[in-house]
Design an enzyme around this catalytic site. Structure first.
Site, PDB file in Angstrom:
ATOM      1  N   GLN A  46      -7.694  -0.433  -6.005  1.00  0.00           N
ATOM      2  CA  GLN A  46      -6.553  -1.349  -5.869  1.00  0.00           C
ATOM      3  C   GLN A  46      -6.984  -2.613  -5.117  1.00  0.00           C
ATOM      4  O   GLN A  46      -6.602  -3.729  -5.464  1.00  0.00           O
ATOM      5  CB  GLN A  46      -5.421  -0.624  -5.133  1.00  0.00           C
ATOM      6  CG  GLN A  46      -4.259  -1.496  -4.753  1.00  0.00           C
ATOM      7  CD  GLN A  46      -3.069  -0.690  -4.273  1.00  0.00           C
ATOM      8  OE1 GLN A  46      -2.371  -0.080  -5.058  1.00  0.00           O
ATOM      9  NE2 GLN A  46      -2.812  -0.674  -2.982  1.00  0.00           N
ATOM     10  N   SER A  74       0.390  10.021   1.736  1.00  0.00           N
ATOM     11  CA  SER A  74       1.673  10.740   1.647  1.00  0.00           C
ATOM     12  C   SER A  74       1.476  12.061   0.892  1.00  0.00           C
ATOM     13  O   SER A  74       2.235  13.009   1.060  1.00  0.00           O
ATOM     14  CB  SER A  74       2.722   9.872   0.956  1.00  0.00           C
ATOM     15  OG  SER A  74       2.244   9.473  -0.292  1.00  0.00           O
ATOM     16  N   HIS A 122      -0.370   3.030   7.166  1.00  0.00           N
ATOM     17  CA  HIS A 122       0.454   1.818   7.030  1.00  0.00           C
ATOM     18  C   HIS A 122       0.634   1.140   8.389  1.00  0.00           C
ATOM     19  O   HIS A 122       0.605  -0.086   8.485  1.00  0.00           O
ATOM     20  CB  HIS A 122       1.848   2.169   6.500  1.00  0.00           C
ATOM     21  CG  HIS A 122       1.859   2.786   5.144  1.00  0.00           C
ATOM     22  ND1 HIS A 122       2.146   4.121   4.930  1.00  0.00           N
ATOM     23  CD2 HIS A 122       1.611   2.241   3.930  1.00  0.00           C
ATOM     24  CE1 HIS A 122       2.092   4.374   3.638  1.00  0.00           C
ATOM     25  NE2 HIS A 122       1.760   3.258   3.004  1.00  0.00           N
ATOM     26  N   GLY A 127      -4.932  -1.277   2.457  1.00  0.00           N
ATOM     27  CA  GLY A 127      -5.793  -0.246   3.037  1.00  0.00           C
ATOM     28  C   GLY A 127      -6.999   0.027   2.136  1.00  0.00           C
ATOM     29  O   GLY A 127      -6.885   0.058   0.901  1.00  0.00           O
ATOM     30  N   LEU A 172       5.962   6.027   4.976  1.00  0.00           N
ATOM     31  CA  LEU A 172       4.985   5.401   5.870  1.00  0.00           C
ATOM     32  C   LEU A 172       4.260   6.428   6.738  1.00  0.00           C
ATOM     33  O   LEU A 172       4.859   7.397   7.199  1.00  0.00           O
ATOM     34  CB  LEU A 172       5.705   4.379   6.769  1.00  0.00           C
ATOM     35  CG  LEU A 172       6.416   3.257   6.002  1.00  0.00           C
ATOM     36  CD1 LEU A 172       7.143   2.331   6.973  1.00  0.00           C
ATOM     37  CD2 LEU A 172       5.454   2.470   5.135  1.00  0.00           C
TER      38      LEU A 172
END
Ligand code: PAF
Length: 275
Positions: free
Chosen positions: A144, A177, A28, A138, A24
């Site tokens: 996506q 990340s 997030h 997001g 996270l």
């Protein structure tokens, strides 16, 4: 999770789901804060979904630290963390996958075959298990988002899809990340991606409506940074992801993928009305 969600719905609670794969970061957390504002009950799922990785080595290398993730959530008044095992999500002899035609193959899909099939399948399983009233995603993963909106409508999930803006580091680099894997020099240089997108957006606002010209502005700006190698720059319709020729009133997505060393970064900006 099934019986908990059934009880919550019986009690008339508005359920918000923030699906994550852990690791996270502030991106997030912005989704979780919004979920907290909008919903009675906030559920964060943490599941590193094996079916969306093309290489088993990438799956193995993906950071998995439930303790660190849980402690990040401690101050955000999350009601439930749903952290199932792979066997709970994908039972024995699992055979049923969800594929969103067309949207899955473009952009990211062409370099990550099967990735979006994995995403659509796991999101469908999570939606079906948790039955959220609102799902939070997001904008960073624009493809996506397009795919999840499509499958939510097509499969008749009741969830409202809320999409929140990209959260950025001080130099404009979109939070991910993957940023942890950049060298300090690459991380600083990667700020060029956002500069390129902003420059293109300004050009569009000032009247440039030719999509190839807009793409060229993005390309030229990123190419001015020797550490970045462009994978693609796409100017497409925000909902269908089909290439467009002219910027008009409907929402246009400028999406890019750029490699800095071994690390492939994606970013985007939307021009025009988003809905
Ligand atoms: O965006 C992600 O972290 C994942 O693709 C998601 C939506 C949690 C599905 O595994």
């Amino acid at each position: 999770m099934f019986s908990l969600s059934r009880k919550l719905r019986r009690d008339g609670k508005v359920i918000g789901l923030v699906p994550t794969m852990g690791a996270l970061h502030d991106g997030h957390l912005s989704l979780i804060r919004k979920a907290r504002q909008m919903c009675d009950v906030v559920i964060v799922s943490i599941f590193v979904n094996p079916t969306q990785f093309n290489e088993i080595s990438d799956f193995d290398a993906y950071p998995k630290d439930l303790t660190a993730d849980s402690s990040m959530l401690a101050n955000l008044s999350v009601d439930y963390i749903f952290a199932p095992s792979a066997d709970e999500i994908y039972g024995p002899n699992f055979k049923t996958f969800v594929t969103v035609d067309d949207l899955s193959e473009k952009l990211e899909g062409s370099s990550r075959p099967g990735h979006f099939r994995g995403v659509s399948t796991v999101v469908s399983i999570l939606f079906n298990t948790i039955r959220p009233d609102v799902g939070f995603f997001g904008q960073k993963d624009a493809q996506q988002v397009a795919l999840i909106k499509r499958l939510t409508f097509d499969l008749g999930f009741e969830a409202e899809i809320v999409v929140l803006p990209i959260v950025r580091e001080d130099n404009g680099l979109a939070m991910s990340s993957r940023n942890e894997r950049l060298t300090p020099e690459q991380r600083s240089a990667a700020g060029i991606i956002n500069q390129a997108l902003l420059k293109a957006s300004r050009a569009a606002q000032e009247g440039e409506s030719n999509a190839s010209k807009i793409a060229e502005i993005v390309r030229n700006t990123i190419e001015s940074e020797p550490l970045g190698n462009i994978d693609y720059v796409a100017v497409v319709d925000n909902a269908t992801l089909e290439p467009i020729e002219k910027i008009s009133q409907s929402a246009v997505l400028i999406a890019v993928a750029v490699r800095f060393g071994e690390v492939r970064l994606i970013d985007n900006i939307v021009l025009g009305d988003q809905e």
